[in-house]
Design a protein around this motif. Structure first.
Motif, PDB file in Angstrom:
ATOM      1  N   TRP A 257     -58.153  28.058 -51.028  1.00 40.02           N
ATOM      2  CA  TRP A 257     -58.120  26.932 -51.956  1.00 40.02           C
ATOM      3  C   TRP A 257     -57.650  25.679 -51.220  1.00 40.02           C
ATOM      4  CZ3 TRP A 257     -59.764  26.118 -56.800  1.00 40.02           C
ATOM      5  CH2 TRP A 257     -59.994  27.216 -57.634  1.00 40.02           C
TER       6      TRP A 257
ATOM      7  N   TYR B 186     -54.017  27.202 -63.973  1.00 41.44           N
ATOM      8  CA  TYR B 186     -54.472  26.832 -62.633  1.00 41.44           C
ATOM      9  C   TYR B 186     -53.461  27.264 -61.580  1.00 41.44           C
ATOM     10  CZ  TYR B 186     -58.730  24.103 -63.408  1.00 41.44           C
ATOM     11  OH  TYR B 186     -60.017  23.725 -63.689  1.00 41.44           O
TER      12      TYR B 186
ATOM     13  N   HIS C  51     -57.043  17.647 -58.324  1.00 41.39           N
ATOM     14  CA  HIS C  51     -55.728  17.465 -58.948  1.00 41.39           C
ATOM     15  C   HIS C  51     -55.606  16.035 -59.472  1.00 41.39           C
ATOM     16  CE1 HIS C  51     -51.662  18.182 -59.920  1.00 41.39           C
ATOM     17  NE2 HIS C  51     -51.096  17.718 -58.826  1.00 41.39           N
TER      18      HIS C  51
ATOM     19  N   TYR D 151     -59.622  22.459 -55.918  1.00 41.81           N
ATOM     20  CA  TYR D 151     -59.092  22.055 -57.214  1.00 41.81           C
ATOM     21  C   TYR D 151     -58.838  20.558 -57.169  1.00 41.81           C
ATOM     22  CZ  TYR D 151     -55.830  21.000 -60.944  1.00 41.81           C
ATOM     23  OH  TYR D 151     -55.234  20.409 -62.029  1.00 41.81           O
TER      24      TYR D 151
ATOM     25  N   ILE E   9     -54.686  29.803 -58.677  1.00 47.82           N
ATOM     26  CA  ILE E   9     -54.702  29.373 -57.274  1.00 47.82           C
ATOM     27  C   ILE E   9     -53.732  30.206 -56.452  1.00 47.82           C
ATOM     28  CG2 ILE E   9     -54.204  27.455 -55.710  1.00 47.82           C
ATOM     29  CD1 ILE E   9     -55.146  25.558 -57.980  1.00 47.82           C
TER      30      ILE E   9
ATOM     31  N   ILE F 215     -56.156  21.853 -52.566  1.00 46.55           N
ATOM     32  CA  ILE F 215     -55.786  21.009 -53.703  1.00 46.55           C
ATOM     33  C   ILE F 215     -56.029  19.561 -53.300  1.00 46.55           C
ATOM     34  CG2 ILE F 215     -53.909  20.269 -55.209  1.00 46.55           C
ATOM     35  CD1 ILE F 215     -52.718  23.056 -54.951  1.00 46.55           C
TER      36      ILE F 215
ATOM     37  N   GLN G 235     -63.405  22.961 -59.087  1.00 46.49           N
ATOM     38  CA  GLN G 235     -62.713  23.123 -60.365  1.00 46.49           C
ATOM     39  C   GLN G 235     -61.815  21.921 -60.637  1.00 46.49           C
ATOM     40  OE1 GLN G 235     -64.073  26.714 -62.064  1.00 46.49           O
ATOM     41  NE2 GLN G 235     -62.579  25.275 -62.915  1.00 46.49           N
ATOM     42  N   GLY G 236     -61.649  21.615 -61.902  1.00 47.19           N
ATOM     43  CA  GLY G 236     -60.764  20.519 -62.281  1.00 47.19           C
ATOM     44  C   GLY G 236     -60.960  20.177 -63.750  1.00 47.19           C
TER      45      GLY G 236
END
Length: 289
Positions: free
Chosen positions: A238, A224, A183, A181, A228, A240, A62-63
């Motif tokens: 998760w 987000y 970032h 994720y 998360i 990051i 995801q992002g």
């Protein structure tokens, strides 16, 4: 020494407090060399996992747009046997998909035992894009949801819990779930979007929709953070990943996957049946005649 635990969020997530840039203390050449090393190890271990046929891996990415998911998939999984990994890029739900609950299409795409599935955008879009644009929820034709005003905070909390239940269920049945994720800073996204427009070969990647979603950046960050924080579990953790440095992000994701694969100590390559093994030389001779 790079510890993957440093990239695992703890408690309530505040993205503004987490750096989007981390070169891992490595030069670009070192990042590529280390990635190549992990690629080969992942490929070999995946072959054993395929033969073992008890575990599957679900890799969720995801992002924000331009965060580097597509190129990461290409680079991290390039050494995999093609039969061992499947990539799914989830777009706007089709009319058929909207006739089912929002997790239905994700269940259909889960990996078979022995395989990896990569979700490029995932079931989390249902608490991210739809939360930023709640009018999309109306397309799902849900009971008691007739207007945007009917979509309460309790609705989103229920949906986050449903996602936890989904991930717990598949984890308990042998699917290892890893969620990443990417970032990226808003400034880095600006540079990457400009680069797409300036480079004729990359212009096809540009979408006006990217600019429209960029206007909702702060809202996306808030969504987000809650997603998360609410779904960072032991069975579906998760990570990051600082995404302003693409090479570092690729190596880090590969390393995290590798370290989780290493935890599955029961994965071994199957051996031949004793009677078959005892007659290998006989079978060789039969093939040589």
């Amino acid at each position: 020494m790079i510890s993957i635990d440093n990239f695992r969020p703890k408690g309530t997530v505040k993205l503004a407090d987490i750096s989007t840039l981390n070169d891992l203390g490595l030069s670009d050449d070192e990042k590529e060399e280390k990635l190549q090393e992990v690629q080969k190890k992942l490929s070999k271990k995946q072959d054993a996992m395929y033969a073992h046929n008890k575990y599957a891996f679900l890799i969720c990415l995801q992002g924000m747009d331009t965060c580097g998911k597509d190129s990461l998939i290409r680079e991290v999984f390039k050494e995999f046997n093609m039969r061992g990994v499947v990539v799914h890029s989830f777009k706007t739900p089709t009319s058929t998909e909207l006739e089912h609950d929002y997790l239905w299409r994700h269940y259909l795409a889960l990996p078979e035992k022995g395989k990896f599935a990569v979700f490029n955008r995932t079931h989390y879009e249902n608490v991210l894009v739809t939360r930023v644009h709640p009018e999309y929820i109306l397309n799902e034709n849900l009971p008691n949801i007739n207007t945007v005003e009917d979509i309460t905070d309790e609705f989103w909390q229920d949906r986050l819990q449903q996602i936890n239940n989904f991930e717990k269920h598949i984890a308990q049945n042998g699917t290892k779930v890893l969620k990443f994720y990417f970032h990226m800073s808003k400034e880095e996204q600006r540079k990457r979007l400009l680069k797409r427009l300036e480079n004729e070969e990359d212009q096809w990647k540009f979408s006006v929709g990217d600019l429209k979603e960029r206007e909702h950046w702060d809202r996306y960050m808030a969504c987000y953070e809650e997603a998360i924080s609410s779904t960072n579990t032991e069975y579906a953790p998760w990570y990051i990943v600082p995404a302003d440095d693409k090479k570092a992000a690729r190596y880090l994701v590969a390393k995290i996957i590798w370290e989780h694969l290493q935890l599955l100590t029961d994965i071994i390559e199957p051996e031949l049946e004793p009677d078959v093994k005892a007659n290998i030389e006989v079978y060789k001779k039969m093939l040589q005649d």
